[in-house]
Design an enzyme around this catalytic site. Structure first.
Site, PDB file in Angstrom:
ATOM      1  N   TYR A  41       0.604  -1.598   0.090  1.00 35.16           N
ATOM      2  CA  TYR A  41      -0.092   0.230   0.403  1.00 35.16           C
ATOM      3  C   TYR A  41       0.729   1.660  -0.461  1.00 35.16           C
ATOM      4  O   TYR A  41       2.018   1.603   0.240  1.00 35.16           O
ATOM      5  CB  TYR A  41      -1.314   0.039   1.207  1.00 35.16           C
ATOM      6  CG  TYR A  41      -1.847  -0.821   0.751  1.00 35.16           C
ATOM      7  CD1 TYR A  41      -3.630  -0.793   0.777  1.00 35.16           C
ATOM      8  CD2 TYR A  41      -1.836  -2.420   1.164  1.00 35.16           C
ATOM      9  CE1 TYR A  41      -4.067  -1.593   0.531  1.00 35.16           C
ATOM     10  CE2 TYR A  41      -2.385  -3.297   1.372  1.00 35.16           C
ATOM     11  CZ  TYR A  41      -3.947  -2.910   0.833  1.00 35.16           C
ATOM     12  OH  TYR A  41      -5.271  -3.182   0.823  1.00 35.16           O
ATOM     13  N   GLU A  42       0.235   2.407  -0.457  1.00 38.60           N
ATOM     14  CA  GLU A  42       1.582   3.001  -0.844  1.00 38.60           C
ATOM     15  C   GLU A  42       1.599   4.063   0.653  1.00 38.60           C
ATOM     16  O   GLU A  42       2.612   4.891   0.071  1.00 38.60           O
ATOM     17  CB  GLU A  42       0.078   4.535  -1.380  1.00 38.60           C
ATOM     18  CG  GLU A  42       0.423   5.852  -1.601  1.00 38.60           C
ATOM     19  CD  GLU A  42      -0.440   7.320  -2.499  1.00 38.60           C
ATOM     20  OE1 GLU A  42      -0.221   8.124  -2.002  1.00 38.60           O
ATOM     21  OE2 GLU A  42      -1.139   6.321  -3.659  1.00 38.60           O
ATOM     22  N   SER A  43       0.968   3.591   1.920  1.00 40.42           N
ATOM     23  CA  SER A  43       1.394   4.164   2.834  1.00 40.42           C
ATOM     24  C   SER A  43       2.936   3.875   3.438  1.00 40.42           C
ATOM     25  O   SER A  43       3.374   4.043   4.114  1.00 40.42           O
ATOM     26  CB  SER A  43       0.361   4.205   3.918  1.00 40.42           C
ATOM     27  OG  SER A  43       0.502   2.565   4.127  1.00 40.42           O
ATOM     28  N   GLY A  44       3.680   2.836   2.516  1.00 42.97           N
ATOM     29  CA  GLY A  44       5.067   2.306   2.955  1.00 42.97           C
ATOM     30  C   GLY A  44       4.196   0.841   3.580  1.00 42.97           C
ATOM     31  O   GLY A  44       5.889   0.281   4.132  1.00 42.97           O
ATOM     32  N   GLY A 122      -0.541   8.332  -5.446  1.00 37.86           N
ATOM     33  CA  GLY A 122       0.642   7.543  -6.513  1.00 37.86           C
ATOM     34  C   GLY A 122       0.088   6.972  -7.116  1.00 37.86           C
ATOM     35  O   GLY A 122       1.428   6.051  -8.484  1.00 37.86           O
TER      36      GLY A 122
END
Length: 245
Positions: A41-44, A122
């Site tokens: 996921y984009e949050s890392g 993203g």
């Protein structure tokens, strides 16, 4: 739509997941036929195994169940731009015939305020750097438009060669999965072509719900109905999300 989107992840190892329908499909795939699928996921968060559908990329469930949590710059610079992710799974507000995406703004006509959307996030980098991209959205003339109000994320640009011209790695969008069927880009023109309909859906229905003169494959297939196991897994995911909220 959700079941067929999950099936499209067969054979994939890593998936960069968008929130909403893409997240539902990716988690369903991991719960059924791709148990080793690494969800990113984009949050890392890398290797998240949520027990319910996450509410956003910042949902603590993603971090709590992840193999690792890295900084967002590392996620994009090393993992995504490094070409280490097989599939990017995205949603959209608008899609055009070349699978370009708008998630930024919808025009309401002259003299009327624009409808603002969540924006890019993203998605442009995901579409540019993953080995392939899947799109999922509901099928209507509002979503499948002849001309985007704003190009947020490039799919195949204006046709063959555009991705290479702009230095984009990977194949770009390889399928658009909707509640009516599946569209895939023509190898020669990159224009979306209807290749499959869902059970009970006609070609005429799909064309009527599309804002351009949709091309149709010579032989249009029919997707297999969801199995009892797929439906049970999907309902369990959604029920867990409702109970958590």
């Amino acid at each position: 739509m959700e079941v067929n989107a999950a099936r499209a992840l067969a054979g994939s190892r890593t998936c960069f997941v968008g929130i909403g329908l893409p997240s539902t499909a990716a988690n369903l795939a991991r719960a059924t036929h791709v148990p080793d699928l690494v969800l990113i996921y984009e949050s890392g968060t890398i290797g998240s195994r949520p027990t319910r559908l996450p509410l956003s990329i910042g949902d603590g469930e993603l971090a709590d169940t992840a193999d690792a949590v890295v900084a967002v710059p590392e996620m994009f610079n090393y993992w995504l731009q490094g070409g280490r992710i097989d599939v990017g799974f995205l949603g959209a507000a608008q899609v055009d015939r070349f699978a370009n995406v708008n998630t930024t703004v919808i025009s309401r006509g002259e003299g009327r305020p624009e409808a603002r959307l969540p924006g890019a996030g993203g998605a442009p980098e995901i579409a540019a750097n993953c080995r392939k991209v899947l799109l999922v959205l509901r099928h209507s003339q509002r979503g499948f438009v002849d001309s985007l109000d704003f190009v947020t994320t490039m799919g195949h640009g204006s046709g063959p060669g555009d991705r290479a011209r702009y230095g984009m790695r990977g194949a770009g969008p390889v399928a658009v999965i909707t509640d009516l069927g599946v569209l895939r880009p023509d190898p020669g023109t990159a224009e979306l072509v209807l290749t499959e309909t869902h059970p009970g859906v006609t070609v005429e229905q799909v064309r009527a719900a599309t804002g351009w003169d949709l091309r149709v494959a010579d032989e249009v297939g029919c997707t297999a109905p969801p199995t009892p196991q797929e439906l049970a897994a999907l309902r369990a995911l959604k029920a867990a999300g409702r109970s958590a909220s």
